[in-house]
Motif scaffolding. Sequence first.
Motif, PDB file in Angstrom:
ATOM      1  N   LYS A  38      46.923  39.563  27.593  1.00  0.00           N
ATOM      2  CA  LYS A  38      45.577  39.003  27.700  1.00  0.00           C
ATOM      3  C   LYS A  38      44.757  39.824  28.698  1.00  0.00           C
ATOM      4  O   LYS A  38      45.148  39.987  29.847  1.00  0.00           O
ATOM      5  CB  LYS A  38      45.630  37.547  28.170  1.00  0.00           C
ATOM      6  CG  LYS A  38      46.171  36.578  27.145  1.00  0.00           C
ATOM      7  CD  LYS A  38      46.250  35.165  27.695  1.00  0.00           C
ATOM      8  CE  LYS A  38      44.881  34.599  27.966  1.00  0.00           C
ATOM      9  NZ  LYS A  38      44.948  33.170  28.361  1.00  0.00           N
ATOM     10  N   ILE A  39      43.622  40.331  28.235  1.00  0.00           N
ATOM     11  CA  ILE A  39      42.689  41.058  29.103  1.00  0.00           C
ATOM     12  C   ILE A  39      41.353  40.350  29.023  1.00  0.00           C
ATOM     13  O   ILE A  39      40.751  40.253  27.937  1.00  0.00           O
ATOM     14  CB  ILE A  39      42.525  42.532  28.665  1.00  0.00           C
ATOM     15  CG1 ILE A  39      43.876  43.248  28.651  1.00  0.00           C
ATOM     16  CG2 ILE A  39      41.547  43.254  29.591  1.00  0.00           C
ATOM     17  CD1 ILE A  39      44.473  43.392  27.279  1.00  0.00           C
ATOM     18  N   GLY A  40      40.875  39.815  30.133  1.00  0.00           N
ATOM     19  CA  GLY A  40      39.623  39.071  30.094  1.00  0.00           C
ATOM     20  C   GLY A  40      38.994  38.933  31.458  1.00  0.00           C
ATOM     21  O   GLY A  40      39.487  39.470  32.453  1.00  0.00           O
ATOM     22  N   ILE A  41      37.888  38.195  31.502  1.00  0.00           N
ATOM     23  CA  ILE A  41      37.129  37.995  32.732  1.00  0.00           C
ATOM     24  C   ILE A  41      37.388  36.588  33.240  1.00  0.00           C
ATOM     25  O   ILE A  41      37.263  35.616  32.494  1.00  0.00           O
ATOM     26  CB  ILE A  41      35.616  38.185  32.509  1.00  0.00           C
ATOM     27  CG1 ILE A  41      35.353  39.495  31.754  1.00  0.00           C
ATOM     28  CG2 ILE A  41      34.880  38.173  33.849  1.00  0.00           C
ATOM     29  CD1 ILE A  41      35.846  40.719  32.470  1.00  0.00           C
ATOM     30  N   ASN A  64      29.770  39.280  34.027  1.00  0.00           N
ATOM     31  CA  ASN A  64      29.198  39.191  35.369  1.00  0.00           C
ATOM     32  C   ASN A  64      29.913  40.214  36.264  1.00  0.00           C
ATOM     33  O   ASN A  64      31.123  40.099  36.476  1.00  0.00           O
ATOM     34  CB  ASN A  64      29.381  37.779  35.914  1.00  0.00           C
ATOM     35  CG  ASN A  64      28.683  37.573  37.246  1.00  0.00           C
ATOM     36  OD1 ASN A  64      28.423  38.514  37.986  1.00  0.00           O
ATOM     37  ND2 ASN A  64      28.382  36.319  37.550  1.00  0.00           N
ATOM     38  N   PRO A  65      29.205  41.211  36.803  1.00  0.00           N
ATOM     39  CA  PRO A  65      29.860  42.260  37.594  1.00  0.00           C
ATOM     40  C   PRO A  65      30.523  41.758  38.867  1.00  0.00           C
ATOM     41  O   PRO A  65      31.393  42.430  39.429  1.00  0.00           O
ATOM     42  CB  PRO A  65      28.707  43.222  37.921  1.00  0.00           C
ATOM     43  CG  PRO A  65      27.460  42.416  37.752  1.00  0.00           C
ATOM     44  CD  PRO A  65      27.747  41.423  36.675  1.00  0.00           C
ATOM     45  N   SER A  66      30.150  40.553  39.300  1.00  0.00           N
ATOM     46  CA  SER A  66      30.774  40.013  40.518  1.00  0.00           C
ATOM     47  C   SER A  66      32.106  39.337  40.229  1.00  0.00           C
ATOM     48  O   SER A  66      32.840  38.998  41.158  1.00  0.00           O
ATOM     49  CB  SER A  66      29.826  39.013  41.189  1.00  0.00           C
ATOM     50  OG  SER A  66      29.587  37.901  40.353  1.00  0.00           O
ATOM     51  N   ASN A  67      32.425  39.141  38.960  1.00  0.00           N
ATOM     52  CA  ASN A  67      33.695  38.524  38.595  1.00  0.00           C
ATOM     53  C   ASN A  67      34.804  39.565  38.484  1.00  0.00           C
ATOM     54  O   ASN A  67      34.558  40.764  38.657  1.00  0.00           O
ATOM     55  CB  ASN A  67      33.565  37.755  37.271  1.00  0.00           C
ATOM     56  CG  ASN A  67      32.841  36.432  37.461  1.00  0.00           C
ATOM     57  OD1 ASN A  67      32.724  35.935  38.568  1.00  0.00           O
ATOM     58  ND2 ASN A  67      32.361  35.875  36.374  1.00  0.00           N
ATOM     59  N   LYS A  68      35.993  39.114  38.177  1.00  0.00           N
ATOM     60  CA  LYS A  68      37.137  40.025  38.111  1.00  0.00           C
ATOM     61  C   LYS A  68      37.741  40.068  36.714  1.00  0.00           C
ATOM     62  O   LYS A  68      37.748  39.075  35.985  1.00  0.00           O
ATOM     63  CB  LYS A  68      38.213  39.595  39.110  1.00  0.00           C
ATOM     64  CG  LYS A  68      37.798  39.779  40.567  1.00  0.00           C
ATOM     65  CD  LYS A  68      38.949  39.428  41.496  1.00  0.00           C
ATOM     66  CE  LYS A  68      38.559  39.678  42.963  1.00  0.00           C
ATOM     67  NZ  LYS A  68      39.670  39.383  43.884  1.00  0.00           N
ATOM     68  N   TYR A  79      47.424  41.156  37.022  1.00  0.00           N
ATOM     69  CA  TYR A  79      46.662  42.309  37.501  1.00  0.00           C
ATOM     70  C   TYR A  79      45.194  41.912  37.516  1.00  0.00           C
ATOM     71  O   TYR A  79      44.651  41.436  36.519  1.00  0.00           O
ATOM     72  CB  TYR A  79      46.888  43.487  36.560  1.00  0.00           C
ATOM     73  CG  TYR A  79      46.080  44.729  36.862  1.00  0.00           C
ATOM     74  CD1 TYR A  79      46.617  45.753  37.628  1.00  0.00           C
ATOM     75  CD2 TYR A  79      44.792  44.894  36.354  1.00  0.00           C
ATOM     76  CE1 TYR A  79      45.887  46.904  37.886  1.00  0.00           C
ATOM     77  CE2 TYR A  79      44.054  46.040  36.607  1.00  0.00           C
ATOM     78  CZ  TYR A  79      44.599  47.045  37.379  1.00  0.00           C
ATOM     79  OH  TYR A  79      43.877  48.187  37.625  1.00  0.00           O
ATOM     80  N   THR A  80      44.524  42.065  38.660  1.00  0.00           N
ATOM     81  CA  THR A  80      43.096  41.760  38.745  1.00  0.00           C
ATOM     82  C   THR A  80      42.367  42.924  39.402  1.00  0.00           C
ATOM     83  O   THR A  80      42.905  43.597  40.294  1.00  0.00           O
ATOM     84  CB  THR A  80      42.836  40.474  39.561  1.00  0.00           C
ATOM     85  OG1 THR A  80      43.396  40.621  40.869  1.00  0.00           O
ATOM     86  CG2 THR A  80      43.428  39.266  38.882  1.00  0.00           C
ATOM     87  N   VAL A  81      41.137  43.128  38.948  1.00  0.00           N
ATOM     88  CA  VAL A  81      40.301  44.194  39.497  1.00  0.00           C
ATOM     89  C   VAL A  81      38.849  43.812  39.247  1.00  0.00           C
ATOM     90  O   VAL A  81      38.533  43.119  38.277  1.00  0.00           O
ATOM     91  CB  VAL A  81      40.637  45.549  38.822  1.00  0.00           C
ATOM     92  CG1 VAL A  81      40.367  45.502  37.326  1.00  0.00           C
ATOM     93  CG2 VAL A  81      39.867  46.694  39.474  1.00  0.00           C
ATOM     94  N   ALA A  82      37.962  44.224  40.129  1.00  0.00           N
ATOM     95  CA  ALA A  82      36.545  43.926  39.969  1.00  0.00           C
ATOM     96  C   ALA A  82      36.016  44.540  38.675  1.00  0.00           C
ATOM     97  O   ALA A  82      36.441  45.628  38.273  1.00  0.00           O
ATOM     98  CB  ALA A  82      35.754  44.457  41.159  1.00  0.00           C
ATOM     99  N   VAL A  83      35.104  43.830  38.029  1.00  0.00           N
ATOM    100  CA  VAL A  83      34.545  44.304  36.756  1.00  0.00           C
ATOM    101  C   VAL A  83      33.954  45.698  36.915  1.00  0.00           C
ATOM    102  O   VAL A  83      34.176  46.589  36.083  1.00  0.00           O
ATOM    103  CB  VAL A  83      33.476  43.323  36.233  1.00  0.00           C
ATOM    104  CG1 VAL A  83      32.736  43.919  35.034  1.00  0.00           C
ATOM    105  CG2 VAL A  83      34.104  41.989  35.852  1.00  0.00           C
TER     106      VAL A  83
END
Length: 547
Positions: A38-41, A64-68, A79-83
Amino acid sequence: MKKLSILLLFFFVISFNAQIISGTVYSKDENLPLPYVKIGIEKENVGVISDEKGSFSIDLSKANPSNKVKIEVAGYENYTVAVGDFIKNNSQQIFLQQKVRNIQEVKLTAKKLVDKNWGVNTKTKNVMYSVNPKLRTEDFLGETALEFNANKRSKIKNINLNIASYVSDRPVLMRYSIYSEKNGFPDKNILDEEITVELTEDMIKSGTFTLDVNDYNIWVQGKFFIGIQFLKEFAGKINISAALFRTGFTRKFYDDWEKRTIAAPAINIDVKVDKNGKNVNDDKAVDESIADLIPDLSKYKIESENSVYGKNTSVGKTLKLKNAEIYYEIYGKGEPLFLLHGNSGSIKDFYQQISVLSQHYQVIAVDTRSQGRSVDFSKDDFTYSIFANDLKILSDELGLKKINIVGWSDGGNTGLEFAIKYPENLNKLVIIGANTQPDGVDQRLLNHMRLDLQVLEAENKPEKFNEKRLLKLMLDEPHIKKASLHKINHPVLVIAGENDVIKKEHTSFIAKEIPGAQMKIYRKGTHFIPFENPDELNHDVLQFLEK
C-alpha cells in the motif's frame, strides 16, 4: 504571445508529470520486490497498490504537501516520508525493513482449548456490501472491517466471509488484515506476514469462503478487528452479505476509519479459546453493541421479499393525499382489520399474518407514508399523530366507521395515537412492542440510533432525507401522557417479547394505565414477534378480536 502560451503549457505539462511518481518496493533483507504494497497519503483518500513485482505509479498532484506518504505491508516496518521529498525522487527504489518477530512458545493441551465461532453469520442477499470496480476506484480500494472481542487468549483457525454473489472475469485478489484497537477504531496491523488470496467462484462453498489461517499462528486477546481489502480491479461485482443494526468500519485507503452503524459485513471466525486463560480486565465504558437486542433477521427478510405481499398489484391501491400517497392492499372479507408495520418496514413484514387473519377479517395492510410503496412530498418532521391522521383519512375513504388495528412497533405507537384522537372510530387495538415515550426503548438502541443520525447528518445526502426523518421520529417521539392512556376505553392487547428492545417496565406501564388492557409477554421473544412467533401471534390476535 502564441510562443509564450505554448511555453507555459509545456512547463505545466512538465510540472504535472512531476507529480506522478513511479517506483518499486523491495525487501531490504532479501533484496526482492514486495508485491501488493500500500502506497498512499496519510489522512487522505489517495493511494495505489503495487503490482506483483512491487512496481507502482501514484498521482500526487492533489496531495497536501504537508502530509506524509505512507508505505506499508504486513511483516515490514512502515515507511513514511514527506510528500514534497517523495516527489523529488521519481523512479525510486524503496526498501522496507522486516519487523523483528518475538516468537513465544505456546504450550497448550487440546483439553484446554474450546472451539468457538464469533462474528456475523448472516447469508442474506437483501442487505449487502457491494464491491464494484466500475464505480469510483478510490472506493474500491477501500477497506472494510469488523470488531471482535476475545476475553481469553484465543487462536484464529479460520476466517469466514459470506458472499451473496460473485461475478468476475478473473480470480479476485483480496488481502486480509488483523488490527489492534485504539479508541474504538482499528489501529495497527498485528500480522507478521501478508495474507492474500486469489478468490475464485469455486472456492465459495454454500455462500461462504473459508480461509484457513491456522498455520499463521495468530493469537488474539482483547478487542481486535479483521479487515478485508480488494487489491486489483476486475470486471464484475461481488456482494458480501451484511447484518442490519451491527457496526462495521470502513476507510478509503489511508483516510480515517469511520463507523458504519447501519450494517456490518458478514465476517465470522472459528477460534480455539484457552478456557483456563485469564480474562481481559476491560475497564472501558459499557459495550454499546446491540447484537443481543437485534437477532439475525436475514431469513425473514428473504422470505418476506419472496412473498406476494407489498407488491400485489391485483389488490393494491393508492390513496392520494395533499402531500403524500398511501399504498395499501386488501385481503379477505368481514370486519376491517388494519395492519400497521414498524419503522422503515412495509406491508410485506406481515407476510406470515395476512393469509391467516384474512380468513376471518377484511385485512387492510398499509404502507406508512414514506415507507414501502407509500411516498411523502412534505419536508416536515414525521410524527405518529400524522400517521394516525393518514389512517383516519384512509378508513373514511373506504367508508369504514369502526376499525380494528394490529400495530407493530411504530405501528403500535400509531395505533395508540389513533385510539386517543379518534376513539369513536376504533373497535379493538393490538400493539406489539410499542412505546409511549422515547425513553421506553433500551438505551443501547437509542445510542445506536443517535450514531446513525449523526452519520446521516454528516453525509447530508438528499436521497437519505426520509431515512433521517424516520430516525428522528424514533428519537423524538412519541409523547403520550398517562392521562391520555387513561382515556382509552376500548379493548387493548399489549404484547412484547421477553427480550424486547422496549423495556419490560415500560410495557407493563402501558398495560397498567390503559383501563382493562390485557398484556402478554412472549417467553424468549424479541422485538420481532411477527417474524419469530407467527403462529402464536396469529392465535392470540384472533382469540382477542373474537371475544
